[in-house]
Design a protein around this motif. Structure first.
Motif, mmCIF file in Angstrom:
data_model
loop_
_atom_site.group_PDB
_atom_site.id
_atom_site.type_symbol
_atom_site.label_atom_id
_atom_site.label_comp_id
_atom_site.label_asym_id
_atom_site.label_seq_id
_atom_site.Cartn_x
_atom_site.Cartn_y
_atom_site.Cartn_z
ATOM 1 N N GLU A 42 -1.580 -3.409 8.686
ATOM 2 C CA GLU A 42 -1.144 -4.452 9.601
ATOM 3 C C GLU A 42 0.370 -4.634 9.589
ATOM 4 O OE1 GLU A 42 -2.183 -9.209 10.407
ATOM 5 O OE2 GLU A 42 -3.000 -8.140 8.657
ATOM 6 N N PHE A 43 1.014 -4.393 8.447
ATOM 7 C CA PHE A 43 2.466 -4.583 8.316
ATOM 8 C C PHE A 43 3.156 -3.246 8.019
ATOM 9 C CE2 PHE A 43 0.586 -8.605 6.459
ATOM 10 C CZ PHE A 43 0.668 -9.307 7.651
ATOM 11 N N GLY A 44 2.744 -2.200 8.733
ATOM 12 C CA GLY A 44 3.226 -0.850 8.436
ATOM 13 C C GLY A 44 4.727 -0.694 8.526
ATOM 14 N N LEU A 45 5.337 -1.213 9.592
ATOM 15 C CA LEU A 45 6.782 -1.072 9.745
ATOM 16 C C LEU A 45 7.527 -1.898 8.702
ATOM 17 C CD1 LEU A 45 9.209 0.041 11.220
ATOM 18 C CD2 LEU A 45 8.995 -1.812 12.889
ATOM 19 N N ALA A 46 7.045 -3.106 8.431
ATOM 20 C CA ALA A 46 7.684 -3.936 7.403
ATOM 21 C C ALA A 46 7.629 -3.234 6.049
ATOM 22 C CB ALA A 46 6.996 -5.294 7.318
ATOM 23 N N ASP A 47 6.479 -2.634 5.722
ATOM 24 C CA ASP A 47 6.366 -1.922 4.448
ATOM 25 C C ASP A 47 7.318 -0.733 4.390
ATOM 26 O OD1 ASP A 47 4.449 -3.682 3.584
ATOM 27 O OD2 ASP A 47 2.754 -2.437 4.197
ATOM 28 N N ALA A 48 7.449 -0.016 5.500
ATOM 29 C CA ALA A 48 8.353 1.141 5.525
ATOM 30 C C ALA A 48 9.796 0.709 5.274
ATOM 31 C CB ALA A 48 8.236 1.864 6.868
ATOM 32 N N ILE A 49 10.229 -0.379 5.916
ATOM 33 C CA ILE A 49 11.601 -0.868 5.719
ATOM 34 C C ILE A 49 11.799 -1.304 4.271
ATOM 35 C CG2 ILE A 49 13.236 -2.668 6.383
ATOM 36 C CD1 ILE A 49 11.923 -2.628 9.170
ATOM 37 N N LYS A 50 10.796 -1.991 3.705
ATOM 38 C CA LYS A 50 10.911 -2.427 2.306
ATOM 39 C C LYS A 50 10.979 -1.225 1.362
ATOM 40 C CE LYS A 50 7.349 -5.199 2.547
ATOM 41 N NZ LYS A 50 6.288 -6.150 2.159
ATOM 42 N N ASN A 51 10.239 -0.159 1.656
ATOM 43 C CA ASN A 51 10.298 1.037 0.814
ATOM 44 C C ASN A 51 11.694 1.646 0.820
ATOM 45 O OD1 ASN A 51 7.606 0.834 0.133
ATOM 46 N ND2 ASN A 51 6.909 2.288 1.677
ATOM 47 N N VAL A 52 12.292 1.726 1.997
ATOM 48 C CA VAL A 52 13.649 2.279 2.091
ATOM 49 C C VAL A 52 14.623 1.423 1.282
ATOM 50 C CG1 VAL A 52 15.565 2.747 3.659
ATOM 51 C CG2 VAL A 52 13.240 3.407 4.303
ATOM 52 N N ILE A 53 14.523 0.096 1.442
ATOM 53 C CA ILE A 53 15.413 -0.811 0.701
ATOM 54 C C ILE A 53 15.193 -0.677 -0.802
ATOM 55 C CG2 ILE A 53 15.952 -3.240 0.286
ATOM 56 C CD1 ILE A 53 15.247 -3.758 3.231
ATOM 57 N N LEU A 54 13.938 -0.544 -1.225
ATOM 58 C CA LEU A 54 13.614 -0.486 -2.652
ATOM 59 C C LEU A 54 14.179 0.764 -3.315
ATOM 60 C CD1 LEU A 54 12.026 -1.791 -5.004
ATOM 61 C CD2 LEU A 54 10.043 -0.459 -4.259
ATOM 62 N N PHE A 55 14.155 1.907 -2.604
ATOM 63 C CA PHE A 55 14.582 3.164 -3.217
ATOM 64 C C PHE A 55 16.053 3.491 -2.965
ATOM 65 C CE2 PHE A 55 10.274 3.793 -4.248
ATOM 66 C CZ PHE A 55 10.163 4.892 -5.087
ATOM 67 N N THR A 56 16.726 2.724 -2.107
ATOM 68 C CA THR A 56 18.149 2.988 -1.866
ATOM 69 C C THR A 56 18.995 2.853 -3.136
ATOM 70 O OG1 THR A 56 18.042 2.411 0.481
ATOM 71 C CG2 THR A 56 20.181 2.195 -0.598
ATOM 72 N N PRO A 57 18.803 1.813 -3.970
ATOM 73 C CA PRO A 57 19.592 1.747 -5.214
ATOM 74 C C PRO A 57 19.357 2.947 -6.135
ATOM 75 C CG PRO A 57 18.596 -0.382 -4.739
ATOM 76 C CD PRO A 57 17.988 0.591 -3.789
ATOM 77 N N LEU A 58 18.160 3.522 -6.110
ATOM 78 C CA LEU A 58 17.902 4.707 -6.932
ATOM 79 C C LEU A 58 18.799 5.858 -6.500
ATOM 80 C CD1 LEU A 58 16.183 6.174 -9.086
ATOM 81 C CD2 LEU A 58 14.610 6.794 -7.239
ATOM 82 N N GLY A 59 18.921 6.083 -5.191
ATOM 83 C CA GLY A 59 19.806 7.144 -4.705
ATOM 84 C C GLY A 59 21.250 6.912 -5.091
ATOM 85 N N ILE A 60 21.688 5.630 -5.025
ATOM 86 C CA ILE A 60 23.064 5.309 -5.424
ATOM 87 C C ILE A 60 23.273 5.599 -6.900
ATOM 88 C CG2 ILE A 60 24.712 3.423 -5.678
ATOM 89 C CD1 ILE A 60 23.483 2.155 -3.179
ATOM 90 N N ALA A 61 22.326 5.148 -7.736
ATOM 91 C CA ALA A 61 22.473 5.322 -9.186
ATOM 92 C C ALA A 61 22.462 6.792 -9.582
ATOM 93 C CB ALA A 61 21.351 4.571 -9.905
ATOM 94 N N LEU A 62 21.583 7.582 -8.987
ATOM 95 C CA LEU A 62 21.534 9.009 -9.315
ATOM 96 C C LEU A 62 22.824 9.706 -8.904
ATOM 97 C CD1 LEU A 62 17.854 9.817 -8.260
ATOM 98 C CD2 LEU A 62 18.754 9.658 -10.586
ATOM 99 N N THR A 63 23.386 9.314 -7.771
ATOM 100 C CA THR A 63 24.646 9.911 -7.323
ATOM 101 C C THR A 63 25.782 9.543 -8.259
ATOM 102 O OG1 THR A 63 23.875 9.796 -5.042
ATOM 103 C CG2 THR A 63 26.229 10.129 -5.372
ATOM 104 N N LEU A 64 25.828 8.288 -8.704
ATOM 105 C CA LEU A 64 26.876 7.867 -9.633
ATOM 106 C C LEU A 64 26.749 8.567 -10.981
ATOM 107 C CD1 LEU A 64 27.059 4.030 -8.886
ATOM 108 C CD2 LEU A 64 28.554 5.856 -8.065
ATOM 109 N N HIS A 65 25.563 9.067 -11.300
ATOM 110 C CA HIS A 65 25.370 9.866 -12.506
ATOM 111 C C HIS A 65 25.869 11.297 -12.325
ATOM 112 C CE1 HIS A 65 23.243 7.837 -15.811
ATOM 113 N NE2 HIS A 65 22.824 6.990 -14.882
ATOM 114 N N GLY A 66 26.347 11.634 -11.125
ATOM 115 C CA GLY A 66 26.854 12.971 -10.873
ATOM 116 C C GLY A 66 25.788 13.970 -10.489
#
Length: 606
Positions: A42-66
């Motif tokens: 029922e909330f497919g698009l909302a869940d997709a946006i939340k997933n992107v927001i949730l994993f964005t800090p992971l991409g930042i942190a991995l990049t800062l690790h080189g």
């Protein structure tokens, strides 16, 4: 390990911990979605946006690790795959889907892109910052307007069913008794509504919904007293108690896009009600919301811009003070980018004016309540917080050069072609693109047989072509009459009389070649006319030659095509370290030797 390294490591662990808690905590609902769906539930698009927001800090942190981009994305994908596997096999009430895997991985990629481009947007030049502040302001106004649009009613053209105190499974069962229910005077019994079209039209006009009932025992969560659903089992309207509150929900446009949505709550009005009391509930549309009445006590309710956060994840049981705080915080987040990039400039002033007018006037346009005082305060706080962070970024942050970060986002081959296209005139650009289109096929080689003269061409005629011509002269190819094939060299963008680069002179001596007396020669029509075969060092040179001397097109070849392998370019080592110059000259030596063997080999029979 340095303190900075320890902090980065703990930050990465914290981010992974938050992801695991958010995705692996058991849920009360029963998992229903198939794994192959992308926007699930029922909330497919909302869940997709939340997933992107949730994993964005992971991409930042991995990049800062080189970590390289590909490996970081792979880690995000593997973490997501592990979570989905646990949700399928271990965690109750969780839906695992392909859509989660894709959006989680996309969030990691977004974080990587933000980290790689950080120098471009964290500390831009003042002119660019002013423009970014205007874009941020207009984006915030657009999001506020979109919030109003999405929170407006949307009653679909389907068959409607009335429901009196239904037991829907996903909500509490309210054990009261409905005595009568109507919409705009049309009776709505607890079965299929024969006048679905009329009821729909009345709901769109905000006609009065009237319910007379006897109260049941209090419920710990929302329980429907009266509702209308359609034949697709979609909620159209719902009235019911939720502990001490009376709740009214209607299907909004947000539901059509599979977003979440808030409800309207008449807080505390059910508190004095006990089982068996008479209930008379009316809900009628107002200019900016709905007026809800219980036993003669009325309150008009509606949404504001601050309710935008609830489109992603609405929590019903938050207290009123927390709801107000979240509304103010949402506007603070929306306006923070504007404050971050704001400068004493015309674009920033226009952006600030657009925000003030949007907060003041736009609610009436999109059918929302006026912006509340706590939301104005949140908007101001967000702007000031952004301005403070922007000053900190400009004054204290030590960033790597912007060009280095941007280059890491673009493959080396594509960077080389983009640099080439920036330097070419329009006719040469067309020739360059045509040559690129031919690259997957083997490059044509010159006809066999010695020739009286060979021309080697590069950019400046102070490194590559000079060395190739000197090699050819040192190891001459003889024509049938015993004459040595003459070597010429020239540059497409040079002036006459430039000496060879010192690095080229030094490295050429290692090959027993002297460039000490070499002087550059610009390529002109006379030099082209005097040459039987013309060899360019890279596609850029070849494109320039073909554009400037189209009559010689059939005599122009790439020297690198004789060296074997998929790369036909011999990149310019101008300004590079000695190791790169040495590697370049080694390749030129191999290609010149291959050219000599090719020209002296017996002609192939047809």
């Amino acid at each position: 390990m340095t303190d900075k390294g320890q902090l980065a490591r703990w930050g990465l662990r914290a981010i992974v911990g938050v992801i695991l808690v958010a995705t692996l905590a058991p849920a009360g609902a029963t998992a229903t979605s198939a794994f192959g769906c992308v926007l699930c539930g029922e909330f497919g698009l909302a869940d997709a946006i939340k997933n992107v927001i949730l994993f964005t800090p992971l991409g930042i942190a991995l990049t800062l690790h080189g970590m390289p981009n590909g490996r970081a994305i792979m880690i995000g994908a593997l973490l997501s795959a592990g979570i989905e596997a646990l949700q399928v096999s271990v965690i109750p009430g969780r839906d695992a889907s392909l859509g989660d895997l894709l959006t989680n991985t996309a969030g990691t990629a977004v974080g990587i892109a933000l980290a790689r481009t950080a120098p471009r947007w964290l500390a831009p030049r003042d002119r660019m910052a002013g423009q970014l502040s205007l874009v941020a302001a207009l984006g915030a106004v657009l999001l506020m307007g979109l919030t109003g649009f999405l929170l407006q009613p949307s009653f679909p053209q389907t068959r409607y069913y009335g429901q009196w105190t239904p037991d829907l499974g996903h909500l509490e069962w309210y054990r009261g008794e409905v005595l009568d229910a109507s919409v705009g005077g049309i009776q709505t019994p607890s079965w299929r509504l024969n006048a679905s079209d009329s009821v729909r039209a009345l709901l769109r006009r905000g006609a009065e919904i009237h319910v007379v009932a006897l109260a049941g025992p209090p419920v710990p969560a929302l329980g429907p007293l009266f509702s209308i659903y359609d034949h697709l089992r979609r909620e159209i309207v719902l009235i019911g108690p939720d502990r001490d509150d009376l709740v009214f929900r209607f299907r909004a446009r947000a539901a059509d896009l599979r977003l979440d949505q808030p409800d309207l709550r008449f807080r505390g009005v059910m508190g004095p009600i006990v089982s068996g009391d008479s209930l008379e509930v009316t809900v009628v549309g107002a200019s900016r919301g709905y007026c809800v009445s219980l036993n003669g006590t009325q309150r008009c309710l509606g949404f504001t811009f601050g309710a935008g956060w609830a489109l992603l994840h609405y929590v019903e049981h938050f207290p009123a003070w927390l709801m107000r705080g979240l509304n103010g915080l949402w506007l603070a987040v929306l306006l923070l980018p504007f404050g971050f990039w704001a400068r004493p400039s015309v674009p920033s002033a226009i952006g600030g004016l657009a925000l003030v007018l949007g907060l003041a006037l736009l609610p009436g346009v999109v059918g929302l309540l006026p912006t509340a005082a706590h939301e104005w305060l949140g908007a101001f706080a967000g702007t000031m917080a952004g301005w403070t962070l922007g000053r900190t970024a400009r004054r204290r942050m030590v960033l790597r050069p912007r060009s280095a970060d941007m280059r890491r986002l673009i493959p080396a081959g594509l960077r080389r072609h983009l640099r080439a296209l920036r330097t070419l005139a329009p006719p040469s650009t067309t020739a360059y693109l045509r040559l690129l289109a031919r690259q997957p096929s083997p490059w044509r080689l010159p006809p066999r047989g010695p020739v009286p003269s060979v021309l080697f061409v590069c950019h400046g005629n102070v490194m590559r072509s000079a060395f190739a011509a000197a090699l050819w002269e040192a190891r001459p190819v003889r024509t049938p009459d015993g004459q040595a094939s003459k070597a010429l060299s020239g540059g497409m963008h040079t002036r006459a009389g430039r000496p060879a680069e010192p690095q080229a002179v030094q490295v050429a001596s290692e090959f027993a070649i002297s460039l000490a007396h070499h002087r550059s020669t610009p390529v002109d029509a006379a030099l082209i006319q005097a040459s039987e075969l013309i060899f360019a060092m890279d596609l850029l040179n070849a494109a320039d030659l073909m554009a400037r001397f189209p009559a010689a097109r059939n005599r122009i070849f790439l020297l690198g095509a004789l060296g074997g392998g998929s790369r036909v370019d011999i990149p310019d080592p101008y300004g590079a370290e000695l190791g790169e110059v040495r590697a370049c000259f080694r390749r030129i030596e191999a290609c010149v030797a291959a050219l000599a063997r090719h020209l002296t080999a017996p002609p192939q029979r047809a």
